[in-house]
Design a protein around this motif. Structure first.
Motif, PDB file in Angstrom:
ATOM      1  N   PRO A  98     -10.712  33.048  -8.617  1.00 18.00           N
ATOM      2  CA  PRO A  98     -11.856  33.882  -9.219  1.00 18.00           C
ATOM      3  C   PRO A  98     -11.428  35.292  -8.569  1.00 18.00           C
ATOM      4  O   PRO A  98     -10.708  35.242  -7.670  1.00 18.00           O
ATOM      5  CB  PRO A  98     -12.934  33.464  -8.731  1.00 18.00           C
ATOM      6  CG  PRO A  98     -12.813  32.491  -7.598  1.00 18.00           C
ATOM      7  CD  PRO A  98     -11.458  31.996  -7.724  1.00 18.00           C
ATOM      8  N   ALA A 124     -16.490  33.615  -3.394  1.00 21.70           N
ATOM      9  CA  ALA A 124     -16.379  34.956  -3.775  1.00 21.70           C
ATOM     10  C   ALA A 124     -17.897  35.444  -4.004  1.00 21.70           C
ATOM     11  O   ALA A 124     -18.360  36.446  -3.606  1.00 21.70           O
ATOM     12  CB  ALA A 124     -16.094  35.059  -5.349  1.00 21.70           C
ATOM     13  N   GLU A 125     -18.596  34.623  -4.653  1.00 21.51           N
ATOM     14  CA  GLU A 125     -20.241  35.054  -4.768  1.00 21.51           C
ATOM     15  C   GLU A 125     -20.743  35.296  -3.183  1.00 21.51           C
ATOM     16  O   GLU A 125     -21.559  36.251  -3.156  1.00 21.51           O
ATOM     17  CB  GLU A 125     -21.106  33.821  -5.265  1.00 21.51           C
ATOM     18  CG  GLU A 125     -20.967  33.618  -6.716  1.00 21.51           C
ATOM     19  CD  GLU A 125     -21.838  32.243  -7.065  1.00 21.51           C
ATOM     20  OE1 GLU A 125     -22.723  31.973  -6.363  1.00 21.51           O
ATOM     21  OE2 GLU A 125     -21.053  31.922  -7.793  1.00 21.51           O
ATOM     22  N   TYR A 152     -13.986  27.989  -4.536  1.00 24.32           N
ATOM     23  CA  TYR A 152     -13.600  29.654  -4.455  1.00 24.32           C
ATOM     24  C   TYR A 152     -14.542  30.449  -5.075  1.00 24.32           C
ATOM     25  O   TYR A 152     -14.976  31.558  -4.694  1.00 24.32           O
ATOM     26  CB  TYR A 152     -12.274  29.704  -5.191  1.00 24.32           C
ATOM     27  CG  TYR A 152     -10.936  29.002  -4.775  1.00 24.32           C
ATOM     28  CD1 TYR A 152     -10.970  28.805  -3.300  1.00 24.32           C
ATOM     29  CD2 TYR A 152      -9.985  28.302  -5.542  1.00 24.32           C
ATOM     30  CE1 TYR A 152      -9.775  28.010  -2.944  1.00 24.32           C
ATOM     31  CE2 TYR A 152      -8.909  27.660  -5.205  1.00 24.32           C
ATOM     32  CZ  TYR A 152      -8.768  27.512  -3.509  1.00 24.32           C
ATOM     33  OH  TYR A 152      -7.634  26.729  -3.199  1.00 24.32           O
ATOM     34  N   CYS A 153     -15.163  30.054  -6.214  1.00 24.08           N
ATOM     35  CA  CYS A 153     -16.156  30.858  -6.851  1.00 24.08           C
ATOM     36  C   CYS A 153     -17.300  30.973  -6.031  1.00 24.08           C
ATOM     37  O   CYS A 153     -17.891  32.203  -5.804  1.00 24.08           O
ATOM     38  CB  CYS A 153     -16.868  30.427  -8.176  1.00 24.08           C
ATOM     39  SG  CYS A 153     -15.438  30.239  -9.341  1.00 24.08           S
ATOM     40  N   TYR A 206     -11.654  25.294  -7.489  1.00 18.89           N
ATOM     41  CA  TYR A 206     -12.231  26.434  -8.275  1.00 18.89           C
ATOM     42  C   TYR A 206     -13.632  26.849  -8.225  1.00 18.89           C
ATOM     43  O   TYR A 206     -13.836  28.086  -7.693  1.00 18.89           O
ATOM     44  CB  TYR A 206     -11.954  26.277  -9.719  1.00 18.89           C
ATOM     45  CG  TYR A 206     -11.779  27.649 -10.531  1.00 18.89           C
ATOM     46  CD1 TYR A 206     -10.761  28.491 -10.208  1.00 18.89           C
ATOM     47  CD2 TYR A 206     -13.026  27.870 -11.021  1.00 18.89           C
ATOM     48  CE1 TYR A 206     -11.004  29.829 -10.856  1.00 18.89           C
ATOM     49  CE2 TYR A 206     -13.225  29.105 -11.890  1.00 18.89           C
ATOM     50  CZ  TYR A 206     -11.848  30.207 -11.702  1.00 18.89           C
ATOM     51  OH  TYR A 206     -12.151  31.212 -12.158  1.00 18.89           O
ATOM     52  N   GLU A 207     -14.374  25.702  -8.109  1.00 21.14           N
ATOM     53  CA  GLU A 207     -15.841  25.988  -7.889  1.00 21.14           C
ATOM     54  C   GLU A 207     -16.000  26.413  -6.347  1.00 21.14           C
ATOM     55  O   GLU A 207     -16.923  27.346  -6.235  1.00 21.14           O
ATOM     56  CB  GLU A 207     -16.576  24.505  -8.084  1.00 21.14           C
ATOM     57  CG  GLU A 207     -16.603  24.601  -9.795  1.00 21.14           C
ATOM     58  CD  GLU A 207     -17.404  23.179  -9.995  1.00 21.14           C
ATOM     59  OE1 GLU A 207     -18.379  23.067 -10.353  1.00 21.14           O
ATOM     60  OE2 GLU A 207     -16.659  21.858  -9.774  1.00 21.14           O
TER      61      GLU A 207
END
Lengths: 326, 369, 515
Positions: free
Chosen positions: C254, C449-450, C445-446, C442-443
């Motif tokens: 992301p 980022a959040e 990573y998100c 991926y989750e």
């Protein structure tokens, strides 16, 4: 309302095997003894007989939950019984350990519990800070306690205890033996501790994964120490009640109790791989073994065969528990 | 679910066994006697229990025999269970004297009675009611007899005192499990008995061998290395340990004539340099005496004690009381003796003293089966 | 052996279901001899279930398995091994206190007869082992203790053991998960030599780059089905990811929108009490920043972050939070300073296997959830734990489910939830995506980022260079316990990271020490 289907009953049974087993045994024994085992007197006898063991099993049970073990239990209970009894002898008894001594009843109680607490601290220190394997550490303290028991009593029986001391364990509140009340309080206390406080959660965490517990900010050593201390206090109470109940204590008092207590905790579903075990389960474990003892005595089974049956039941209970966990 | 089934099976199994044994007895108006037995791991107690079983079978008595395996708390639980079943009359080998008063009060509360063997009941226990009896030869008597045997030995062989301190009996003691009543009473009595006979007692070495021959042998091996030639006698709390010590002495060649270890050169009655004494008069021990190895032992009469106690309980159960009656041909004491509880005039009528027997070179053949 | 049959192993129409889940749906998998066949898929896609059916650990419900054209229904892995089907597990099954040769020949030791006794013939065992090592071009001393050789050598021994059974099929489950790049190369050399000896290899891995280096064929599984089998040359990373997750994932990472702010943590001259570990490491961490820490195996990255968190002792240097020396001695202190640590070893130091998700989530937060009387506030505890896990999309039947029955990715989410519940300002993540599948990665990573966007600071230790480059604002590289550089912006390339990570050859380092 949830419907009572065959499946839901089966599910309940497999989740609560301990309770179901116990209930089934009560029924079977009731039939075999022609109702004799169901009388109030039988229940009172069972409760009185198992009370001391229950306290000991609760103590060692929480230790096993932390993946520890305590072999010193029996000797420590015996030592506490001797110390406590020695301060509760009638002042005019000629063979008294302290002739003429006449203390209020609270003194022997505190002394007995205090000795238990000291041994708990010692065990905890050796295991948590000394990093000794619990088996070895408590094997050592077991031997020390056995020695102290002999030295303190000069290897003779501490008898002739005051009536107001004996009534602590021998008394009744209506139909309920005092012993049952003490055990109920201990069970309630430990149940709240294990299920509703951070200490309890941390005990399970330490038993389940000590490294993860440390990463989660739990001081594993300090909490482990607390567990052994609590167990020591329980042994102290058990010792006081045992001497009060017997009206005496000697160097043989408490011998081998560790084996019964560990067996009861294990039958009650406490896992020796740590992190698993319920307070209610331990109580049921004690009662199950107690009921087997009681039932076999009632039915007049030869003592030698009683040992065989008990041995098989312990092995089978643990074996099946392990398979269920796997 | 499987655990459930297992326990079901276990209980059924037990119950089946119990029924098989108990069924033919129930329903009849039969005399029931409870037997609370200290610990059948010990030879004497085991013999005692066997005699009870035999007597019960002869008289058609339903004997409820419970072994407490040395656990006082368990013995109390067993008593409670039997009382709850309505058993009133008992034969008791208690774990400790101090518990006998409680046992007596509990039985008395149900209107019953009991005869105590082996471990003496306290005076208070006998005072609970006239239905409580002593049918025993107290443990301490075994010690006293050991002292008497030694007294005769050293009078006959005064030169045997020469080891170590020549003015004293230099003794090695091998104890049973420390704190065990038999260990405590036997030890105290033999030591006191020797002092009372006018000897100075010097304990060269003492330790427990937990009633076990192998432990005793290992202890004796070590002591021989340290105290060879410094002791006059080896006194053990039971025969098993005495024989362990004998074995150690033989192996080390601690005998009159190392060239012929079966020869009693000095004529003191043993091939060993020093006499070894036990208690129990087991068959192995008597055989060892026959070979000139073990010097002496003491018979605590299991048959006499068990029969006396059983007859007292049986009379109470069938005739309501046993007061003043004969049991095993013995009459109750008429006047107090030195030792509790028979030292209290109020209860002497409840005391039946079964004689101890010294087993020496003069009479050991009578005890060989 | 049937010569017309081009496949050594055929698994046809295999089905298997567990209560409530269809784990395998009609899966057909074929393996040619002398090939490396990658088996890919997210965790839970059915790869290990398929392998467990092959090895008889699970009973398949449907379908047939043929080995060399013969029906093969092994009852256990021992039987499979005797038929030449062998598995190298991610966690190696070695006996550390025995020698290499004893491990290899365990259970079938060479013996010789002396009188009535059958004694172990150590000389023959050593000789056979040396032969084996030579055949595989390995240099491992047969009489060395297993526990004293490196993980990669232990793994090589397991492979040698498989070869000693004349294995025709070798399954390797995540074989490179604990190997350094150099060791991976060595492993690949061994694999290629096996392939030349006509052994077929099933290679299970999540690492794309490796797959394309070593695999001849690739099969992709998803949701219990075999989606495709194709030659490796016909696929690329993006296609593969699409096949695995079943959705378009042109972006593997992301976009990290957070802009780093002021400095929140300062590490100065931190030196481990272990002389073989890190020395004089200094760095700053800024608010809203993701700081990557890269390096080879043995660079002491884990040791560094665990020391910052109070789990290991230091002899010099300070960790300051907003300018103040934090004086962290234990993990408890670190938590009080607003830190959280997601450990590298999830099973060994992360989860409490027998406890449920609520308990696992709330463990470090219990102090805040205890009322004045000392009792736990169960209502808030359950509510907060549930909220956190919902936020991070932990997939679980109930919150009372024991954590050990969740997949690796979901366990990791619970652990992230655990630390987010302590409301940390600084979150240290050591290999946060190790052993978890692409979708869950991926989750994670998100989530990172959040968190950064919400002003939290993150330190991420990672061995995967794309991950470091894709997620970090800044990358600090360690080599042999020394900080060798920091890379920012355009400098963050694989080449630069490698250059810094291999700054000291082992010998150079020694010389510098001496001078």
């Amino acid at each position: 309302m949830k419907q009572l289907t065959r499946k839901s009953i089966g599910e309940f049974a497999s989740k609560n095997t301990g309770y179901v087993t116990f209930a089934a045994m009560v029924v079977i024994l009731g039939v075999l003894t022609g109702g004799g085992s169901l009388r109030l007197l039988s229940w009172q006898n069972l409760a009185i007989a198992e009370a001391v063991r229950a306290l000991a099993a609760l103590g060692v049970g929480i230790i096993i939950i932390t993946k520890g073990i305590d072999l010193s239990l029996g000797q420590v209970v015996g030592l506490c019984a001797c110390v406590s009894a020695s301060l509760a002898q009638t002042p005019d008894y000629v063979s008294s350990l302290y002739p003429g001594l006449n203390l209020p009843v609270i003194a022997p109680i505190l002394a007995g519990v205090g000795v238990g607490a000291l041994f708990g601290l010692l065990n905890g220190f050796l295991v948590a800070y000394g990093k000794l394997p619990p088996f070895i550490a408590t094997l050592g303290t077991m031997t020390i306690a056995a020695g102290l028991q002999l030295i303190y009593t000069h290897a003779s029986t501490v008898g002739s205890l005051k009536n107001e001391y004996k009534v602590i364990a021998q008394g009744f509140l209506g139909p309920i033996p005092n012993m049952v009340i003490y055990v109920a309080i201990a069970v309630l206390f430990l149940w709240v501790l294990m299920n509703h406080t951070k200490i309890g959660k941390r005990i399970y965490a330490i038993g389940g994964n000590p490294t993860a517990a440390r990463v989660s900010g739990i001081s594993v050593k300090f909490e482990t120490m607390k567990v052994y201390l609590m167990a020591g206090v329980l042994y102290g109470i058990a010792g006081v009640l045992l001497s009060s109940r017997l009206g005496l204590a000697n160097a043989l008092t408490g011998d081998n109790m560790e084996l019964d207590a560990i067996a009861a905790a294990t039958v009650g579903g406490v896992s020796h791989s740590g992190g698993v075990g319920k307070v209610g389960g331990i109580v049921v474990g004690v009662l199950t073994l107690g009921l087997i003892n009681f039932g076999m005595t009632y039915l007049g089974v030869d003592s030698y065969y009683q040992l065989l049956v008990k041995g098989f039941i312990i092995i089978a209970a643990v074996y099946l528990d392990m398979r269920r966990a796997a | 679910m499987k655990r459930l089934m297992f326990v079901f099976l276990a209980v059924l199994l037990v119950a089946g066994a119990a029924f098989a044994g108990g069924q033919q007895d129930s329903g009849m108006e039969k005399v029931t006697i409870g037997a609370l037995i200290r610990n059948t791991d010990e030879q004497f107690v085991a013999d005692y229990a066997d005699v009870l079983k035999k007597l019960a079978a002869e008289k058609g008595v339903d004997l409820k025999l419970q072994d407490s395996r040395g656990d006082m708390a368990l013995q109390l639980d067993q008593l409670n269970t039997l009382l709850a079943q309505g058993v009133k009359y008992y034969v008791v080998v208690s774990n400790t004297t101090e518990a006998t008063a409680d046992i007596a009060s509990k039985i008395n509360a149900q209107g019953g009675g009991a005869a105590f063997s082996n471990i003496q009941p306290s005076v208070e226990a006998l005072k609970v009611s006239p239905n409580f009896y002593l049918a025993s030869s107290p443990e301490s008597v075994a010690g006293q007899i050991q002292a008497q045997i030694l007294d005769e030995y050293f009078k006959a062989n005064p030169e045997k005192l020469a080891n170590g301190d020549p003015d004293a009996i230099d003794a090695i003691f091998i104890y049973g499990q420390l704190g065990h009543p038999a260990q405590v009473y036997r030890t105290n009595a033999v030591q006191q008995g020797l002092k009372d006979a006018g000897y100075k007692l010097n304990i060269v070495a003492e330790d427990t061998a937990n009633w076990k021959p192998d432990e005793a042998q290992a202890k004796m091996d070590a002591w021989l290395a340290a105290f060879s030639g410094e002791f006059d006698v080896v006194i053990a709390n039971n025969d098993g340990m005495a024989l362990g010590a004998v074995e150690s002495l033989l192996t080390a060649g601690y005998v009159d004539d190392p060239n012929d270890p079966s020869k009693d050169v000095d004529g003191d009655g043993t091939v060993l340099k020093v006499p070894v004494l036990g208690v129990d008069a087991t068959q192995v021990a008597v055989k060892s005496m026959d070979e000139g190895k073990l010097f002496a032992t003491v018979l605590q009469d299991a048959v006499g004690q068990a029969t006396t106690a059983f007859e007292l309980a049986y009379m109470m159960a069938t005739e309501g009381s046993a007061t003043g009656k004969m049991a095993w041909g013995l009459s109750p004491l008429s006047s107090p003796i030195d030792e509790a509880p028979a030292n209290d005039a109020a209860v002497v009528g409840q005391c039946y003293l079964v004689p101890f027997k010294a087993v020496t070179l003069d009479n050991y053949k009578d005890f060989m089966n | 052996m049937s010569s017309e049959n081009p496949y050594i192993l055929e698994m046809q129409n295999i089905s298997k279901s567990f209560p409530g889940v269809k784990a395998l749906k009609d899966v057909s998998f074929r393996l040619k001899p002398g090939t490396v066949h990658a088996l890919m898929g997210e965790n839970g896609a059915g790869k290990s279930t398929l392998m467990k059916c092959l090895f008889g650990i699970y009973m398949k419900e449907n379908g047939e398995i043929h080995l060399n054209g013969e029906p093969a229904n092994f009852k256990n892995s021992r039987e499979a091994l005797e038929h030449g089907v062998s598995m190298i597990h991610q966690e190696l099954n070695v006996v550390p206190d025995q020698t290499v040769m004893e491990n290899i020949w365990l259970g079938r030791e060479f013996t010789r007869r002396i009188g009535p006794f059958h004694l172990v013939n150590h000389r023959k065992m050593a000789e056979e082992t040396r032969q084996l090592m030579k055949q595989l071009e390995m240099e491992i001393e047969p009489e060395g203790r297993m526990g004293s050789i490196s993980i990669s050598h232990q793994q090589a021994c397991e492979i040698a053991k498989a070869v000693s059974y004349n294995a025709s099929v070798v399954v390797m489950d995540e074989p490179t998960s604990s190997l350094s790049d150099k060791e991976v190369n060595h492993l690949f050399k061994i694999i290629r030599s096996l392939r030349e000896q006509n052994v077929a290899i099933i290679y299970i891995s999540h690492k794309m780059s490796e797959i394309f280096q070593i695999a001849d064929e690739i099969s992709v599984m998803r949701d219990g089905e075999l989606i495709t089998t194709a030659p490796a040359s016909e696929l690329d990373e993006d296609k593969l990811i699409n096949l695995m997750v079943g959705r378009d994932m042109s972006q593997r990472f992301p976009i990290v929108e957070a802009v780093p702010g002021e400095s929140v943590m300062q590490v100065k001259n931190l030196t481990s009490s272990d002389p073989k570990s890190f020395k004089n490491v200094s760095f700053d961490l800024r608010r809203g920043e993701i700081l990557g820490i890269g390096g080879l195996v043995g660079a002491q990255r884990t040791e560094l972050v665990e020391s910052i968190f109070g789990l290991r002792a230091t002899v010099e240097g300070t960790v300051s939070i907003e300018g103040q020396d934090a004086g962290i001695q234990t993990a408890k202190d670190a938590i009080h300073c607003g830190m959280g640590l997601i450990t590298e070893d999830r099973r060994g130091a992360g989860i409490f296997p027998q406890l449920n998700i609520i308990e696992n989530t709330s463990m470090p937060s219990l102090d805040r959830l205890t009322n004045k009387v000392g009792l736990l506030d169960h209502k808030t505890l359950i509510q907060k734990s549930t909220e956190m896990n919902e936020k991070f999309k932990t997939k679980t039947p109930t919150m009372e489910t024991k954590i050990r029955s969740l997949s690796g990715g979901n366990q990791q989410k619970v652990i992230v939830a655990r630390w987010m519940m302590t409301l940390p300002e600084i979150l240290i993540m050591d290999e946060p995506t190790r052993g978890i599948d692409v979708g869950a990665k991926y989750e994670i990573y998100c989530i990172m980022a959040e968190l950064a966007a919400a002003g939290k600071s993150i330190i991420m230790v990672s061995s995967e260079m794309p991950e470091l480059i894709g997620m970090s604002h800044r990358i600090m590289v360690l080599c042999d316990g020394r900080k060798t550089g920091e890379l920012e912006g355009e400098e963050r390339t694989q080449e630069n990271i490698m250059r810094l990570a291999a700054r000291f050859g082992h010998d150079d380092f020694k010389e510098e020490e001496a001078s």
